[in-house]
Motif scaffolding. Structure first.
Motif, PDB file in Angstrom:
ATOM      1  N   ARG A  87       0.851  -1.190   0.000  1.00  0.00           N
ATOM      2  CA  ARG A  87       0.000   0.000   0.000  1.00  0.00           C
ATOM      3  C   ARG A  87       0.884   1.236   0.000  1.00  0.00           C
ATOM      4  N   MET A 142      -4.119   3.273  16.016  1.00  0.00           N
ATOM      5  CA  MET A 142      -2.990   4.168  16.328  1.00  0.00           C
ATOM      6  C   MET A 142      -1.868   3.971  15.322  1.00  0.00           C
ATOM      7  N   GLY A 143      -2.252   3.819  14.050  1.00  0.00           N
ATOM      8  CA  GLY A 143      -1.249   3.675  13.003  1.00  0.00           C
ATOM      9  C   GLY A 143      -0.806   5.042  12.508  1.00  0.00           C
ATOM     10  N   ARG A 144      -0.535   5.126  11.217  1.00  0.00           N
ATOM     11  CA  ARG A 144      -0.046   6.391  10.663  1.00  0.00           C
ATOM     12  C   ARG A 144      -1.047   7.512  10.909  1.00  0.00           C
ATOM     13  N   ILE A 145      -2.319   7.229  10.634  1.00  0.00           N
ATOM     14  CA  ILE A 145      -3.341   8.277  10.770  1.00  0.00           C
ATOM     15  C   ILE A 145      -3.678   8.521  12.242  1.00  0.00           C
ATOM     16  N   ARG A 165      -4.184  -2.680  18.250  1.00  0.00           N
ATOM     17  CA  ARG A 165      -4.077  -4.126  18.485  1.00  0.00           C
ATOM     18  C   ARG A 165      -2.955  -4.422  19.479  1.00  0.00           C
ATOM     19  N   THR A 166      -1.833  -3.708  19.281  1.00  0.00           N
ATOM     20  CA  THR A 166      -0.650  -4.031  20.091  1.00  0.00           C
ATOM     21  C   THR A 166      -0.406  -3.025  21.217  1.00  0.00           C
ATOM     22  N   GLU A 201     -12.106  -8.133  11.906  1.00  0.00           N
ATOM     23  CA  GLU A 201     -12.224  -7.830  13.341  1.00  0.00           C
ATOM     24  C   GLU A 201     -12.812  -6.452  13.615  1.00  0.00           C
ATOM     25  N   VAL A 223     -13.174   8.786  10.210  1.00  0.00           N
ATOM     26  CA  VAL A 223     -12.385   8.956   8.983  1.00  0.00           C
ATOM     27  C   VAL A 223     -11.797   7.604   8.561  1.00  0.00           C
ATOM     28  N   ASP A 249     -16.851  11.209   7.410  1.00  0.00           N
ATOM     29  CA  ASP A 249     -16.259  11.383   6.069  1.00  0.00           C
ATOM     30  C   ASP A 249     -16.489  10.138   5.210  1.00  0.00           C
ATOM     31  N   TYR A 310      -4.541  -5.721   7.308  1.00  0.00           N
ATOM     32  CA  TYR A 310      -4.119  -4.330   7.102  1.00  0.00           C
ATOM     33  C   TYR A 310      -2.615  -4.238   7.072  1.00  0.00           C
TER      34      TYR A 310
HETATM   35  P1  NDP Z   1      -2.139   1.677   9.747  1.00  0.00           P
HETATM   36  O1  NDP Z   1      -2.014   0.297   9.208  1.00  0.00           O
HETATM   37  O2  NDP Z   1      -0.923   2.535   9.822  1.00  0.00           O
HETATM   38  O3  NDP Z   1      -2.762   1.623  11.220  1.00  0.00           O
HETATM   39  C1  NDP Z   1      -3.835   0.817  11.558  1.00  0.00           C
HETATM   40  C2  NDP Z   1      -4.055   0.910  13.067  1.00  0.00           C
HETATM   41  O4  NDP Z   1      -5.237   0.185  13.409  1.00  0.00           O
HETATM   42  C3  NDP Z   1      -2.902   0.296  13.865  1.00  0.00           C
HETATM   43  O5  NDP Z   1      -2.646   1.062  15.027  1.00  0.00           O
HETATM   44  C4  NDP Z   1      -3.460  -1.065  14.258  1.00  0.00           C
HETATM   45  O6  NDP Z   1      -2.930  -1.601  15.462  1.00  0.00           O
HETATM   46  C5  NDP Z   1      -4.932  -0.733  14.458  1.00  0.00           C
HETATM   47  N1  NDP Z   1      -5.762  -1.921  14.354  1.00  0.00           N
HETATM   48  C6  NDP Z   1      -5.932  -2.741  13.285  1.00  0.00           C
HETATM   49  N2  NDP Z   1      -6.755  -3.769  13.601  1.00  0.00           N
HETATM   50  C7  NDP Z   1      -7.111  -3.577  14.905  1.00  0.00           C
HETATM   51  C8  NDP Z   1      -7.912  -4.293  15.818  1.00  0.00           C
HETATM   52  N3  NDP Z   1      -8.545  -5.411  15.447  1.00  0.00           N
HETATM   53  N4  NDP Z   1      -8.035  -3.843  17.071  1.00  0.00           N
HETATM   54  C9  NDP Z   1      -7.391  -2.713  17.469  1.00  0.00           C
HETATM   55  N5  NDP Z   1      -6.592  -1.975  16.649  1.00  0.00           N
HETATM   56  C10 NDP Z   1      -6.465  -2.411  15.376  1.00  0.00           C
HETATM   57  O7  NDP Z   1      -3.268   2.379   8.884  1.00  0.00           O
HETATM   58  P2  NDP Z   1      -3.454   3.947   8.546  1.00  0.00           P
HETATM   59  O8  NDP Z   1      -3.457   4.697   9.818  1.00  0.00           O
HETATM   60  O9  NDP Z   1      -2.538   4.364   7.471  1.00  0.00           O
HETATM   61  O10 NDP Z   1      -4.925   3.920   7.885  1.00  0.00           O
HETATM   62  C11 NDP Z   1      -6.038   3.459   8.632  1.00  0.00           C
HETATM   63  C12 NDP Z   1      -7.286   3.463   7.772  1.00  0.00           C
HETATM   64  O11 NDP Z   1      -7.715   4.770   7.494  1.00  0.00           O
HETATM   65  C13 NDP Z   1      -7.136   2.850   6.377  1.00  0.00           C
HETATM   66  O12 NDP Z   1      -7.134   1.438   6.422  1.00  0.00           O
HETATM   67  C14 NDP Z   1      -8.359   3.381   5.686  1.00  0.00           C
HETATM   68  O13 NDP Z   1      -9.467   2.548   5.933  1.00  0.00           O
HETATM   69  C15 NDP Z   1      -8.612   4.724   6.383  1.00  0.00           C
HETATM   70  N6  NDP Z   1      -8.321   5.834   5.468  1.00  0.00           N
HETATM   71  C16 NDP Z   1      -9.334   6.732   5.219  1.00  0.00           C
HETATM   72  C17 NDP Z   1      -9.132   7.772   4.346  1.00  0.00           C
HETATM   73  C18 NDP Z   1     -10.216   8.759   4.088  1.00  0.00           C
HETATM   74  O14 NDP Z   1     -10.164   9.432   3.051  1.00  0.00           O
HETATM   75  N7  NDP Z   1     -11.188   8.905   4.962  1.00  0.00           N
HETATM   76  C19 NDP Z   1      -7.854   7.951   3.638  1.00  0.00           C
HETATM   77  C20 NDP Z   1      -6.842   7.001   4.011  1.00  0.00           C
HETATM   78  C21 NDP Z   1      -7.097   5.973   4.892  1.00  0.00           C
HETATM   79  P3  NDP Z   1      -1.338  -1.907  15.631  1.00  0.00           P
HETATM   80  O15 NDP Z   1      -0.657  -0.549  15.720  1.00  0.00           O
HETATM   81  O16 NDP Z   1      -1.271  -2.644  16.902  1.00  0.00           O
HETATM   82  O17 NDP Z   1      -0.950  -2.701  14.423  1.00  0.00           O
END
Ligand code: NDP
Length: 310
Positions: A87, A142-145, A165-166, A201, A223, A249, A310
């Motif tokens: 991605r 708590m990923g990039r966004i 998740r972590t 999930e 978002v 959004d 993801y």
């Molecule tokens: P990342 O992969 O960087 O982060 C995902 C986060 O979600 C991580 O912190 C992850 O945990 C957490 N997560 C995933 N699964 C679970 C779960 N089952 N329980 C708890 N936490 C979970 O993704 P981004 O931040 O880059 O993007 C997130 C989403 O934002 C995209 O997938 C997309 O759907 C949406 N998006 C929306 C846009 C818009 O225009 N509105 C534009 C771009 C993205 P961990 O850190 O532990 O791995």
């Protein structure tokens, strides 16, 4: 294996084509549906998947999502264990999504919409003050966004909790994980922001139960993806005045149908999935770098964990 590996582009060829070609002069880049010999294609850059396309490319090794979310690609990729999914990872993209979440939060906390209404009738009527230092924001994901949203809100003085998740740790942000962590975070979250990816999930995670666990008068910002939310439960919580409002959004069905109650609900703000736009010229070099790594047998960047979703 194919003798002349080629990249197939299946998204906005007028802008992505020039961007990719500029980043990779001399690379064979084809545009769907002009596939040529399907045996040549080792990488598909796309946003959507025409039915049967993946199965028709026997030497496909890499599916490249042109955005941050990959929920629409994974089902197909999982049918072919020989295919990996990457991605786009771009700070400007995650920064844009985070800034919309921050704007939505600030707009509610500082009551900008009620003041816009008051201005229309020249009404000078200060509303009860809400301070960022007395407002707790809970962030799902708590990923990039989510991480950028959390650090931005922390810098503005909010109390910030983040669920992942972590249990990702960021300075000044209280970390939560797992079902127990979610249960502990929700009653504190006067603003709940969803930045999760859509996976098995997380689908429907913003349920009636989750909304009922928020403090009375909380605000919800989405978002992430529309399918994270039980829309009926959200409307019910709003109409029962348990929730003060929502900023959305993303929606289960996009474009949001004209008759959908969100359009006319006085406490729902709608934006048409505009949190970010991936800038092709900025990110084309990372796509090409990954394709070159693929062909050189080197480790790939920004891979999606297909099992986690993801
Ligand atoms: P990342 O992969 O960087 O982060 C995902 C986060 O979600 C991580 O912190 C992850 O945990 C957490 N997560 C995933 N699964 C679970 C779960 N089952 N329980 C708890 N936490 C979970 O993704 P981004 O931040 O880059 O993007 C997130 C989403 O934002 C995209 O997938 C997309 O759907 C949406 N998006 C929306 C846009 C818009 O225009 N509105 C534009 C771009 C993205 P961990 O850190 O532990 O791995």
């Amino acid at each position: 294996m194919n003798s002349s590996p080629s990249l197939l582009l299946n998204f906005a060829p007028d802008v992505w084509g020039p961007a990719l070609r500029e980043a990779a002069p001399g690379m064979d880049i084809r545009t769907y549906p002009d596939i040529g010999n399907p045996l040549d294609i080792d990488c598909l850059v796309t946003h959507t998947l025409p039915q049967g396309l993946v199965q028709s490319l026997p030497n496909l090794k890499l599916l490249y999502a042109v955005g941050a979310g990959v929920d629409y690609l994974l089902a197909e990729a999982l049918k072919r264990p020989d295919i990996r999914v990457a991605r786009i990872a771009d700070e400007a993209v995650s920064g844009d999504v985070a800034s919309l979440a921050v704007a939505a939060t600030l707009s509610w906390v500082r009551q900008l919409m009620p003041y816009v209404e008051q201005e229309k009738t020249s009404t000078w009527a200060p509303l009860p003050h809400r301070s960022s230092s007395e407002t707790t924001v809970g962030i799902l994901g708590m990923g990039r966004i989510g991480g950028t949203t959390a650090t931005s809100l922390h810098a503005l003085g909010f109390r910030v909790c983040g669920w992942s998740r972590t249990g990702k740790n960021l300075p000044g942000v209280q970390a939560f994980s797992g079902q127990a962590g979610l249960k502990a975070m929700l009653p504190r979250a006067q603003v709940l922001i969803c930045t999760l990816p859509l996976t098995d999930e997380t689908a429907g995670i913003v349920s009636a139960d989750v909304l009922a666990s928020l403090p009375q008068g909380a605000y919800f910002v989405n978002v992430g993806r529309g399918a994270h939310v039980d829309e009926d439960a959200l409307l019910e919580a709003l109409n029962a005045d348990r929730l003060a409002g929502a900023f959305l959004d993303v929606f289960k069905h996009e474009p949001l149908p004209p008759a959908h109650p969100f359009w006319v609900h006085p406490r729902v703000r709608v934006t048409p999935h505009v949190a970010s736009r991936t800038p092709p010229h900025r990110v084309a070099p990372q796509v090409i770098a990954n394709v070159l790594r693929l062909r050189a047998g080197e480790p790939l960047m920004n891979l999606v964990d297909a099992a986690a979703g993801y």
